[in-house]
Scaffold this active site. Structure first.
Site, PDB file in Angstrom:
ATOM      1  N   GLU A  22      -7.528   0.736  -5.378  1.00  0.00           N
ATOM      2  CA  GLU A  22      -7.741  -0.651  -5.795  1.00  0.00           C
ATOM      3  C   GLU A  22      -8.194  -1.516  -4.631  1.00  0.00           C
ATOM      4  O   GLU A  22      -7.755  -1.348  -3.505  1.00  0.00           O
ATOM      5  CB  GLU A  22      -6.500  -1.233  -6.467  1.00  0.00           C
ATOM      6  CG  GLU A  22      -5.316  -1.434  -5.578  1.00  0.00           C
ATOM      7  CD  GLU A  22      -4.106  -1.952  -6.361  1.00  0.00           C
ATOM      8  OE1 GLU A  22      -4.284  -2.669  -7.345  1.00  0.00           O
ATOM      9  OE2 GLU A  22      -2.988  -1.620  -5.967  1.00  0.00           O
TER      10      GLU A  22
ATOM     11  N   HIS B 228      -7.825  -4.989  -3.388  1.00  0.00           N
ATOM     12  CA  HIS B 228      -6.710  -5.909  -3.626  1.00  0.00           C
ATOM     13  C   HIS B 228      -6.624  -6.891  -2.457  1.00  0.00           C
ATOM     14  O   HIS B 228      -6.793  -6.495  -1.308  1.00  0.00           O
ATOM     15  CB  HIS B 228      -5.431  -5.062  -3.731  1.00  0.00           C
ATOM     16  CG  HIS B 228      -4.203  -5.782  -4.162  1.00  0.00           C
ATOM     17  ND1 HIS B 228      -3.580  -6.714  -3.372  1.00  0.00           N
ATOM     18  CD2 HIS B 228      -3.471  -5.694  -5.300  1.00  0.00           C
ATOM     19  CE1 HIS B 228      -2.510  -7.173  -4.008  1.00  0.00           C
ATOM     20  NE2 HIS B 228      -2.426  -6.574  -5.182  1.00  0.00           N
TER      21      HIS B 228
ATOM     22  N   ASP C  12      -8.789  -5.614  -8.405  1.00  0.00           N
ATOM     23  CA  ASP C  12      -7.635  -6.459  -8.764  1.00  0.00           C
ATOM     24  C   ASP C  12      -8.116  -7.902  -8.695  1.00  0.00           C
ATOM     25  O   ASP C  12      -8.596  -8.360  -7.646  1.00  0.00           O
ATOM     26  CB  ASP C  12      -6.491  -6.205  -7.773  1.00  0.00           C
ATOM     27  CG  ASP C  12      -5.276  -7.070  -8.069  1.00  0.00           C
ATOM     28  OD1 ASP C  12      -4.229  -6.496  -8.422  1.00  0.00           O
ATOM     29  OD2 ASP C  12      -5.373  -8.303  -7.942  1.00  0.00           O
TER      30      ASP C  12
ATOM     31  N   GLU D 248      -2.002  -7.809 -15.255  1.00  0.00           N
ATOM     32  CA  GLU D 248      -0.996  -7.582 -14.220  1.00  0.00           C
ATOM     33  C   GLU D 248      -0.355  -8.923 -13.893  1.00  0.00           C
ATOM     34  O   GLU D 248      -0.816  -9.644 -13.008  1.00  0.00           O
ATOM     35  CB  GLU D 248      -1.650  -6.999 -12.966  1.00  0.00           C
ATOM     36  CG  GLU D 248      -1.311  -5.556 -12.749  1.00  0.00           C
ATOM     37  CD  GLU D 248      -1.430  -5.141 -11.285  1.00  0.00           C
ATOM     38  OE1 GLU D 248      -1.198  -3.971 -11.022  1.00  0.00           O
ATOM     39  OE2 GLU D 248      -1.742  -5.965 -10.414  1.00  0.00           O
TER      40      GLU D 248
END
Lengths: 298, 133
Positions: free
Chosen positions: A152, A154, A184, A265
């Site tokens: 990811e 992020h 993300d 999320e």
């Protein structure tokens, strides 16, 4: 919703601290299905009892819930805990063994994506170099298991960064279809998060104020992106996200013809049951924006 | 299911025979969103009524195995899962008195995906807990 729009899912990460205290696995399935979502994302070493060796009865239970609630498994989070002990790091062979374990378990449970969270070796979050040889060695297994491995991107790592370039270069060099990028959406955060309980101004790490990645940066890497975690922190009762600029992000994802998952999320306040309401608000907001975009540009 | 607090209500008890208590133990929920290798846990400080019992001396029981801090740091094949609380064992001659105590834990965990400069993460919590026996 047109058939080639976004797909909607939820990561059980959203329900952190609720899960296992006030929420069972079946409760979570019911919540997600009630949104009209189609995908469920989990973290292996969080949501699988007895990980990494669940009882066969639990695996049956998992598949029964998928059928009952009409959800499909999306992404399975794993870890390459490269700083294995205080005295030594993980070897390539150990990293390979962990990836094999998680790809096999993810495949048994029906997942299509495995997200290894890779330990870092520097303050700017460069992944332990062990990742590259380890991933290369499991690409054939991933292909045979119909799984895409996707680290990811992020916060505080933006899209325009040597780490992302290295992943893209790996994809181009190997020609693999079983490695991609997971984005993300916390990288697009453009307003500060509130302080966490106990956090003070002196303790604040600046990326928590938002790293303001320009959504347009998504376009050049779009063809490598296989999954999106729709990170968010708080959506108010007027259905306004107080940190993530969805009205700037979603048009770009559409322009890039992204038709994969937006997998919620939630990462906000952990008061009991708050996550359930926040995820509903996010799905209402994202679907509303997508519908508006379809009206403007069908 | 487990309680929301890290220190669970059950499991707070004295160790050793009534006439010769050797310490006490408590039951702890993992303060993280995922289970972890035990080697990523760096011990637990415990304070009871403002008396500190430092993590270097306390033992952790994970999946039935009792580990000193040195053993914990090497236990990469053992996992502390989200749904199974661990036991923290604290040596204290005489144990604790029957009744309500202020119990504070500071759980130290190491996340390899954070820069080492920011590790360990220390998660603190205080609650009232009651010794029955």
């Amino acid at each position: 919703m047109s058939s080639d729009g976004f797909r909607y899912g939820v990561s059980l990460y959203s329900y952190t601290d609720d899960y296992g205290t006030v929420l069972t696995l079946e409760d979570a399935f019911a919540q997600i299905a009630d949104l009209g979502a189609t995908g469920i994302e989990i973290l292996g070493e969080a949501h699988i009892p007895g990980y990494p060796d669940p009882y066969p009865a639990w695996i049956d239970h998992w598949h029964a819930l998928l059928a009952q609630y009409r959800l499909e498994p999306t992404s399975y989070g794993s870890w390459l805990d490269t700083r294995l002990t205080v005295s030594r790091d993980m070897t390539v062979a150990e990293a390979v063994a962990d990836l094999i374990r998680d790809i096999k378990l993810a495949s048994i449970l029906g997942f299509r994506f495995v997200r290894p969270k890779i330990g870092v070796v520097s303050i700017d979050l460069r992944p332990d170099p062990v990742w590259e040889e380890a991933v290369r060695r499991v690409l054939d297994l991933a292909a045979a298991s119909n799984i895409v491995i996707c680290p990811e991107i992020h916060a505080p790592t933006p899209i325009r960064h040597p780490i992302v370039e290295r992943y893209v270069e790996f994809i181009e060099r190997t020609g693999t279809r079983n490695f991609g990028l997971l984005i993300d959406t916390g990288i697009f955060q453009d307003r500060p998060l509130p302080y966490w309980p106990g956090e003070t101004a002196e303790m604040r790490r600046t990326f928590l104020n938002g790293i303001h990645v320009d959504p347009q940066d998504f376009l050049p890497i779009a063809k490598y992106v296989v999954f999106i975690q729709a990170k968010f922190h708080h959506i108010n009762r007027n259905l306004e996200d107080e940190h993530i600029p969805w009205r700037a992000v979603l048009p770009v994802l559409r322009r890039a013809n992204y038709t994969g998952y937006l997998s919620s999320e939630y990462e906000g306040s952990r008061e009991p049951w708050r996550s359930l309401e926040q995820v509903r608000r996010q799905h209402a907001l994202l679907r509303r924006i997508e519908a508006e975009l379809e009206q403007i540009d069908p | 299911m487990l309680e929301r607090t890290l220190v669970q209500t059950r499991g707070f008890r004295n160790l050793g025979p009534v006439w010769n208590r050797s310490g006490f133990e408590l039951l702890l929920r993992l303060p993280n969103y995922r289970g972890m290798r035990a080697s990523l846990v760096d011990g637990v400080d415990v304070s009871v009524d403002d008396v500190l019992f430092p993590h270097e001396a306390n033992h952790l029981v994970v999946q039935g195995r009792e580990l000193s801090l040195a053993q914990l740091r090497q236990a990469f094949d053992l996992r502390w899962t989200l749904d199974e609380p661990a036991i923290v064992r604290v040596a204290k001659a005489g144990g604790l008195s029957v009744g309500v105590h202020d119990v504070t834990v500071a759980v130290r965990i190491r996340q390899p995906y954070f820069p080492i400069e920011f590790q360990p993460s220390i998660i603190r919590e205080t609650r009232e807990a009651t010794i029955v026996l």
